[in-house]
Enzyme design. Structure first.
Site, PDB file in Angstrom:
ATOM      1  N   GLU A 182      52.543  36.102  46.488  1.00 22.74           N
ATOM      2  CA  GLU A 182      51.838  36.457  45.272  1.00 22.74           C
ATOM      3  C   GLU A 182      50.830  37.572  45.536  1.00 22.74           C
ATOM      4  OE1 GLU A 182      53.841  32.729  45.103  1.00 22.74           O
ATOM      5  OE2 GLU A 182      52.290  33.340  46.521  1.00 22.74           O
ATOM      6  N   HIS A 240      32.574  42.739  50.371  1.00 28.58           N
ATOM      7  CA  HIS A 240      32.876  43.900  51.215  1.00 28.58           C
ATOM      8  C   HIS A 240      34.027  44.745  50.699  1.00 28.58           C
ATOM      9  CE1 HIS A 240      30.971  42.169  55.150  1.00 28.58           C
ATOM     10  NE2 HIS A 240      30.136  42.175  54.134  1.00 28.58           N
TER      11      HIS A 240
END
Length: 157
Positions: free
Chosen positions: A76, A103
């Site tokens: 997925e 991040h």
């Protein structure tokens, strides 16, 4: 925030739970399927549609993220990452979920429904949705290099 969600048969129970749980928490949930259990379903279309909807919303100024679910979350995640503008991250604990946002400014989370309890998976996804992107220059620079490659196929050092 609008949250686009898609799954395969292995994540269908988790998806139904998340749609109910996150709606109650105030998120606008958009279900990209499937609508019923089919052990032979093919997840790529569901995940690609959810990821594409995230990009459309974000480009329109709508605050949106995505969730793609499967047995492991790997396929997925790969499908979602084929959509230009998507940064899908496979998260397996609270730290990887938070760091994906903080991040990497990931805009889609992939989670394996067969890898976690309902409570664990829910906590991982909630952590992802709640974590803002830090905006630190080094992270912006790195994401920019990835986006540049995605657009041009040119690697910037």
């Amino acid at each position: 925030m609008r949250v686009h969600i898609a799954t395969d048969h292995a994540g269908l129970e988790l998806s139904a739970h998340l749609i109910e749980h996150l709606t109650a928490a105030g998120y606008e949930m958009v279900d990209h399927g499937p609508q019923s259990y089919d052990p032979q379903d093919d997840y790529p279309a569901f995940c690609i549609n959810a990821a594409a909807a995230v990009v459309v919303d974000q480009q329109s100024g709508v605050e949106a993220l995505g969730i793609v679910l499967g047995g492991s979350g790997n396929g997925e995640q790969i499908a979602a990452n084929k959509v230009r503008g998507i940064r899908a991250a496979l998260a397996w604990n609270l730290d990887t979920a938070r760091l994906a946002r903080e991040h990497n400014d990931a805009n889609v989370i992939a989670v394996g429904g067969r890898q976690h309890s309902l409570e664990e998976a829910t906590a991982i996804i909630e952590a992802f949705l709640a974590e803002p992107f830090s905006g630190d220059e080094r992270h912006v620079r790195r994401i920019g290099k990835i986006a540049h490659y995605e657009q041009t196929r040119e690697i910037v050092s």
